[in-house]
Scaffold this motif. Structure first.
Motif, short mmCIF file in Angstrom:
data_model
loop_
_atom_site.label_atom_id
_atom_site.label_comp_id
_atom_site.label_asym_id
_atom_site.label_seq_id
_atom_site.Cartn_x
_atom_site.Cartn_y
_atom_site.Cartn_z
N GLY A 283 5.05 31.64 -3.88
CA GLY A 283 4.33 32.91 -4.00
C GLY A 283 3.87 33.47 -2.67
O GLY A 283 3.29 34.56 -2.61
N ASN A 284 4.12 32.74 -1.59
CA ASN A 284 3.68 33.20 -0.26
C ASN A 284 4.80 33.93 0.47
O ASN A 284 5.91 33.41 0.58
N ALA A 285 4.50 35.12 0.95
CA ALA A 285 5.49 35.91 1.70
C ALA A 285 5.93 35.16 2.95
O ALA A 285 5.16 34.36 3.50
N LEU A 286 7.17 35.40 3.38
CA LEU A 286 7.73 34.88 4.63
C LEU A 286 7.75 33.34 4.68
O LEU A 286 7.61 32.75 5.75
N LEU A 287 7.94 32.72 3.53
CA LEU A 287 7.86 31.25 3.46
C LEU A 287 8.91 30.57 4.34
O LEU A 287 8.58 29.74 5.19
N LYS A 288 10.16 30.96 4.15
CA LYS A 288 11.25 30.31 4.89
C LYS A 288 11.11 30.59 6.39
O LYS A 288 11.27 29.68 7.21
N GLU A 289 10.80 31.84 6.71
CA GLU A 289 10.69 32.25 8.12
C GLU A 289 9.58 31.47 8.84
O GLU A 289 9.77 30.91 9.92
N GLU A 290 8.41 31.44 8.21
CA GLU A 290 7.28 30.77 8.86
C GLU A 290 7.45 29.26 8.88
O GLU A 290 7.03 28.59 9.82
N PHE A 291 8.08 28.71 7.83
CA PHE A 291 8.31 27.27 7.84
C PHE A 291 9.20 26.90 9.04
O PHE A 291 8.90 25.96 9.77
N SER A 292 10.27 27.67 9.23
CA SER A 292 11.16 27.40 10.37
C SER A 292 10.41 27.52 11.70
O SER A 292 10.58 26.70 12.60
N ARG A 293 9.56 28.54 11.79
CA ARG A 293 8.77 28.70 13.03
C ARG A 293 7.83 27.51 13.23
O ARG A 293 7.66 27.03 14.35
N SER A 294 7.25 27.02 12.13
CA SER A 294 6.34 25.87 12.25
C SER A 294 7.10 24.63 12.73
O SER A 294 6.54 23.81 13.46
N VAL A 295 8.36 24.51 12.33
CA VAL A 295 9.16 23.40 12.83
C VAL A 295 9.25 23.50 14.36
O VAL A 295 9.03 22.51 15.08
N THR A 296 9.55 24.69 14.86
CA THR A 296 9.67 24.84 16.32
C THR A 296 8.32 24.65 17.01
O THR A 296 8.25 24.14 18.12
N HIS A 297 7.24 25.04 16.36
CA HIS A 297 5.91 24.90 16.99
C HIS A 297 5.43 23.44 17.02
O HIS A 297 4.80 23.02 17.99
N LEU A 298 5.66 22.72 15.93
CA LEU A 298 4.92 21.47 15.72
C LEU A 298 5.76 20.20 15.71
O LEU A 298 5.22 19.11 15.90
N TYR A 299 7.07 20.32 15.47
CA TYR A 299 7.84 19.10 15.18
C TYR A 299 7.96 18.16 16.38
O TYR A 299 7.94 16.94 16.22
N ALA A 300 8.05 18.72 17.57
CA ALA A 300 8.22 17.87 18.77
C ALA A 300 7.11 16.82 18.86
O ALA A 300 7.37 15.67 19.24
N LYS A 301 5.90 17.21 18.49
CA LYS A 301 4.77 16.25 18.56
C LYS A 301 4.97 15.08 17.60
O LYS A 301 4.63 13.95 17.91
N TYR A 302 5.51 15.38 16.42
CA TYR A 302 5.77 14.31 15.45
C TYR A 302 6.86 13.38 15.99
O TYR A 302 6.78 12.16 15.84
N GLU A 303 7.88 13.97 16.61
CA GLU A 303 8.97 13.15 17.17
C GLU A 303 8.43 12.26 18.30
O GLU A 303 8.76 11.08 18.37
N GLN A 304 7.57 12.84 19.13
CA GLN A 304 6.99 12.05 20.24
C GLN A 304 6.19 10.88 19.70
O GLN A 304 6.23 9.78 20.26
N ALA A 305 5.46 11.10 18.61
CA ALA A 305 4.64 10.02 18.02
C ALA A 305 5.53 8.86 17.57
O ALA A 305 5.17 7.69 17.73
N VAL A 306 6.71 9.19 17.04
CA VAL A 306 7.64 8.13 16.60
C VAL A 306 8.18 7.37 17.81
O VAL A 306 8.22 6.14 17.82
N PHE A 307 8.53 8.13 18.88
CA PHE A 307 9.04 7.46 20.10
C PHE A 307 7.98 6.51 20.66
O PHE A 307 8.25 5.41 21.06
N LYS A 308 6.71 6.97 20.62
CA LYS A 308 5.62 6.14 21.15
C LYS A 308 5.52 4.84 20.35
O LYS A 308 5.39 3.78 20.92
N ARG A 309 5.61 4.98 19.03
CA ARG A 309 5.50 3.77 18.20
C ARG A 309 6.66 2.81 18.49
O ARG A 309 6.45 1.60 18.53
N ALA A 310 7.83 3.37 18.74
CA ALA A 310 9.01 2.53 19.02
C ALA A 310 8.78 1.72 20.30
O ALA A 310 9.26 0.59 20.43
N ASN A 311 8.04 2.30 21.26
CA ASN A 311 7.79 1.59 22.51
C ASN A 311 6.82 0.43 22.28
O ASN A 311 6.64 -0.41 23.10
#
Ligand code: ZN
Length: 311
Positions: A283-311
């Motif tokens: 029911g929220n406007a621009l769902l797909k668009e904003e979700f994709s943008r949130s991936v570009t804004h936030l996902y790198a930090k989640y990936e870095q957290a995984v790399f840190k744990r691997a170390n």
């Protein structure tokens, strides 16, 4: 500045398009939401030439001494038209302006309030000083001539959270973070109006370019404790209950869990963007668009957290 000159030239060459919005009239219509309290409700869209950047909610409270303005909109023209629309409701002077945060659709109308104290959290003022000019150039590119004459003007007063009594209204200034580093909300104890800024998006998917999800969730939990009668979100229609707050929390929690799992599974950004989004958010406007943008804004930090744990 060069960008703006080039853009102005481009626009003057696109005459049919420019003629379409020749008046550059946002048609701001103040809607009363509770005693003494009015809002200008923007569209739940992306920035386009068609909407001139009017995708935001702004508002004002008419106290017995004068008017308190909340946010100034995306452009000088918007700010000027807002003042005119306010003067059609009351001839009282504007006492002060409060800015909820440093995103351009909320403060680029500041120029129209020259000479009036403009209050914001310290973090917001710093962010406008650092990022305001870049935001302005971007908006010139997205909405064109609607932005004519607009410059980024920093607030003139740093506000501390607390209660102020203004013309018979007991107004509480709340200092938070989560959507950005400085998110101001205003709770009018006298009327029950709660202006949340972009801490709450309603029926429009939230944006995350400066978001911190865990802080944002804590902030919403605190906001929910306020005994408000009407909630005016930064984007989307007003709300009379806490459902809009729960919707934002649910979406933030889903993003957090989904990004965490994706990073652990080694998904790329493109793969994550292709993930299905639960129906509950449709029911929220621009769902797909904003979700994709949130991936570009936030996902790198989640990936870095995984790399840190691997170390
Ligand atoms: Zn925002």
């Amino acid at each position: 500045m060069m960008l703006r000159v080039i853009n102005a030239l481009l626009i003057s060459l696109c005459l049919p398009l420019a003629t379409l919005a020749a008046e550059f009239d946002y048609q701001l219509n103040p809607v009363k939401v509770v005693k003494d309290t009015y809002i200008f409700e923007g569209k739940t869209e992306d920035f386009t030439f068609g909407n001139g950047g009017n995708i935001v909610n702004t508002g004002f409270i008419v106290t017995s001494n004068g008017v308190v303005v909340i946010d100034t909109g995306p452009s000088l023209r918007y700010g000027e038209q807002m003042r005119k629309a306010i003067s059609n409701v009351t001839k009282k002077p504007i006492l002060r302006v409060y800015l909820t945060h440093h995103h351009p659709d909320h403060f680029l109308g500041n120029q129209a309030f020259k000479g009036i104290p403009i209050y914001a959290l310290g973090e917001t003022i710093t962010s406008i000083n650092n990022e305001g000019a870049g935001f302005t150039d971007n908006l010139y590119l997205m909405v064109g001539d609607w932005m004519r004459g607009t410059d980024s003007i920093a607030p003139t007063k740093t506000v501390e959270p607390g209660v102020v009594n203004l013309g018979g209204h007991k107004i509480e200034i709340l200092g938070f973070s989560g959507h950005t580093v400085g998110d101001l909300a205003i709770f009018d104890h006298t009327t029950g109006a709660l202006f949340s800024g972009d801490l709450i998006f309603h029926k429009r998917t939230l944006t995350t370019p400066h978001a911190n999800i865990s802080l944002w969730l804590e902030t919403i939990a605190a906001l929910k404790k306020k005994p408000f009668k009407v909630l005016i979100p930064g984007h989307g229609p007003k709300s009379l209950d806490k459902q809009a707050m729960d919707d934002v929390s649910d979406y933030l929690r889903w993003i957090d869990v989904t990004f965490k799992k994706a990073s652990e599974d080694g998904l790329s950004m493109t793969e994550l963007m292709a993930q299905p989004i639960p129906k509950q958010f449709s029911g929220n406007a621009l769902l797909k668009e904003e979700f994709s943008r949130s991936v570009t804004h936030l996902y790198a930090k989640y990936e870095q957290a995984v790399f840190k744990r691997a170390n």
